[in-house]
Design a protein around this motif. Sequence first.
Motif, PDB file in Angstrom:
ATOM      1  N   LEU A  98      37.304  34.680  47.942  1.00  0.00           N
ATOM      2  CA  LEU A  98      38.490  35.364  48.445  1.00  0.00           C
ATOM      3  C   LEU A  98      39.176  36.164  47.334  1.00  0.00           C
ATOM      4  CD1 LEU A  98      40.511  35.847  50.773  1.00  0.00           C
ATOM      5  CD2 LEU A  98      41.806  33.916  49.870  1.00  0.00           C
ATOM      6  N   VAL A  99      39.354  35.533  46.170  1.00  0.00           N
ATOM      7  CA  VAL A  99      40.024  36.237  45.071  1.00  0.00           C
ATOM      8  C   VAL A  99      39.175  37.438  44.646  1.00  0.00           C
ATOM      9  CG1 VAL A  99      40.977  36.079  42.738  1.00  0.00           C
ATOM     10  CG2 VAL A  99      41.129  34.112  44.274  1.00  0.00           C
ATOM     11  N   HIS A 100      37.878  37.198  44.552  1.00  0.00           N
ATOM     12  CA  HIS A 100      36.996  38.277  44.107  1.00  0.00           C
ATOM     13  C   HIS A 100      36.999  39.445  45.099  1.00  0.00           C
ATOM     14  CE1 HIS A 100      33.822  40.179  41.872  1.00  0.00           C
ATOM     15  NE2 HIS A 100      33.144  40.349  43.004  1.00  0.00           N
ATOM     16  N   SER A 101      36.944  39.133  46.386  1.00  0.00           N
ATOM     17  CA  SER A 101      36.849  40.213  47.375  1.00  0.00           C
ATOM     18  C   SER A 101      38.140  41.031  47.445  1.00  0.00           C
ATOM     19  CB  SER A 101      36.494  39.646  48.753  1.00  0.00           C
ATOM     20  OG  SER A 101      37.589  38.914  49.258  1.00  0.00           O
ATOM     21  N   THR A 102      39.255  40.487  46.967  1.00  0.00           N
ATOM     22  CA  THR A 102      40.499  41.269  47.022  1.00  0.00           C
ATOM     23  C   THR A 102      40.900  41.823  45.659  1.00  0.00           C
ATOM     24  OG1 THR A 102      41.840  39.264  46.767  1.00  0.00           O
ATOM     25  CG2 THR A 102      41.429  40.003  49.010  1.00  0.00           C
ATOM     26  N   THR A 103      40.151  41.450  44.589  1.00  0.00           N
ATOM     27  CA  THR A 103      40.533  41.932  43.254  1.00  0.00           C
ATOM     28  C   THR A 103      39.371  42.504  42.446  1.00  0.00           C
ATOM     29  OG1 THR A 103      40.109  39.776  42.246  1.00  0.00           O
ATOM     30  CG2 THR A 103      42.359  40.201  43.009  1.00  0.00           C
ATOM     31  N   ASN A 104      38.146  42.078  42.766  1.00  0.00           N
ATOM     32  CA  ASN A 104      36.980  42.441  41.955  1.00  0.00           C
ATOM     33  C   ASN A 104      37.028  41.914  40.531  1.00  0.00           C
ATOM     34  OD1 ASN A 104      35.033  43.705  43.510  1.00  0.00           O
ATOM     35  ND2 ASN A 104      36.173  45.643  43.546  1.00  0.00           N
ATOM     36  N   VAL A 105      37.840  40.897  40.242  1.00  0.00           N
ATOM     37  CA  VAL A 105      37.877  40.389  38.864  1.00  0.00           C
ATOM     38  C   VAL A 105      36.583  39.657  38.543  1.00  0.00           C
ATOM     39  CG1 VAL A 105      40.369  40.124  38.686  1.00  0.00           C
ATOM     40  CG2 VAL A 105      38.984  38.192  39.481  1.00  0.00           C
ATOM     41  N   GLU A 106      36.342  39.546  37.227  1.00  0.00           N
ATOM     42  CA  GLU A 106      35.127  38.885  36.774  1.00  0.00           C
ATOM     43  C   GLU A 106      35.247  37.380  37.016  1.00  0.00           C
ATOM     44  OE1 GLU A 106      32.858  38.216  32.587  1.00  0.00           O
ATOM     45  OE2 GLU A 106      34.139  40.011  32.736  1.00  0.00           O
TER      46      GLU A 106
END
Lengths: 372, 289
Positions: B84-92
Amino acid sequence: MGYVAVKGGTNAIEASIQRLKYERLKGKEVIEVETILKTMRQLVDQVMSEASLYSPYLAALAIKQAEGSMEEAVFLLRAHRSTLPRLYYSQTVNTEAMFVERRISASFKDIPGGQILGATHDYTHRLLDFDLAAETKADIEKWTNQWMEEIKEIESHGELKHFPKVVDYLREEGLFPTYPLNNENPDDVTKKSLAFPASRSERLQILTRGQTGAVTSLGYASLRGYGQVHPNVGEVRVGDVPIYVASSNENTEAKDDEYYIGDVKLTEVESFVPVTTKNERNEMELNFEIGYGICYGQNETKAIAMSILDQCLENQDNPFSTHDEEFVLYHIDSVESTGFISHLKLPHYVTFQSKLDSVRNVKKGRAEDEKA
Amino acid sequence: MKKLKTHFAFLDEGSKKEIRRATLKAVAIPGYQVPFASREMPIGRGWGTGGLQLTLSLVGKEDVLKVIDQGADESVNAVSIKKLVHSTTNVELTEATEDATLIQSRHRIPEIPLTKDQILVLQVPMPEPLRTYEKKEYITKMLHAEKEYSGIWLMLFEQIMKYGRTSTDADHPVLVNERYVMAPSPIPRFDNPKMHHSEALILLGAGREKKIYAVPPYTDVASLAFDDYVFQKEDFSGEACHLCGATDVFLDELVDDHTGKTIYQCNDTSYCVDRLNKLEQEEVSTVDA
């Protein structure tokens, strides 16, 4: 070992999500959002009410996505609601000006304006209608056309009627205290978390977004004996009310500058609850107070139960749990209760290991004591 | 480019600002539970939404995120939160504790000591340490304000009277900065001492209960105990990880499928994998030499 192998969680989740999708699609039928919207009126109403987001279309979409699960559909809408900026508070809604579809009183036979039954399941016999299994579009056309013809013959009363509140009649007689209007902006429970004692506006917000079943159960418990509120339903009204927001120009307060942003359908209940008060001469008197219930859409059971709980929480000097605001307000939210119950499915390996250690140590200590 | 449908880090900026304000207050008053509005998140309420809201309010484009659930990076809920975090931020994303700038964890503090460049976010189911004996929030708030903690001491005392020792499991209450009694979240007692003078900022988020609290770096954190009945961690003495051989770490108790015997394994999976990799390297370099 269970579902937390050292590696592989990602793939397992992905597979589970695919399987879920398959369950929704395997019947190879498409249900249009429009179909849900037009045939599942009361389900849509209930989802909007518990989600506290008024959007019939999105509620219907959520129902489709959730395969009809209430808790899932409500959850989807609530989560969507989190992403929306909250830009305005509406002007105070005057429910007396409601475009009434249904309005009954269980307290008076002859209420000014009359009883309007409208659409309700109340007077139907709950017999499964097997004819519905073979219902066709042609049947629907035929029935509605015929019905339209029939009601044409009924004399129209001419002008749109204004329905005064039943309580106004009793207020005139002095049976209900008249309070000054409180048009302050409510304490917004979605912007500031609940603290106790809660304000009435906070209580009403939590009650109106409460899970229908939970609100009904607690209202029922109070009525049956675990509470001290025994109301008469003064008035139930269902209908549309217009919503306005104030002009952003702070210098104008004229009504003409308000923006109309649409209608919402509401169920509103005013219950009459006898209470003991003291008059100026310090004598005991019986009076009436109003238990207030309101919710999005048509959901009369919930609104009536809410009106009971509202009065319960107005009178908290009472040993029953239904009069305890922390007990009622903390436990009736669908997303919170289903969320915490379902979290028990998460792995608890560490916490359980810790508990095992504790239990073993106590046992070991006991055994050593016995030896000594 | 990947299409981002929702706002960066899911929450609208107004919500993030409100969460950050609560966080700053929490840091300023170590161990005090700061109420916040707590948005509904797209994961279950009770599944880490408090931690998730902290993470989303803190995460920036340069952050490197690690998410663990009961010690495991690949546990289903850790994966779901990461996704979820990745899909909304693209962070590593990372599994290596030392590479992460932001670590969200459920019920464990990693075995490797954290540094001042890292923030640890802990998920909290029940933030109120006094709830076991006082059901009302209205009262517990007053008890904290008055530093009236005799109830929790009595609770421990009663355990000693009943069982001959304190019988707390995870979530053993701590006193923070000699002021507030705090629920450290259901981390095992093994992890409690890691909070004391932690170099990393520790933030605790309870989404359903709508509270944020914090242990700022280098803060005193003492596990509640008596002089004659001292605080005790879970006991793994004599046991070691059957994979990497580690001792003095929190171990999972497993049953060997073949022998039916009890074996132990590091609960912190990335710590274990890291040790295994290093052992392998050493073996390789010894062979080379």
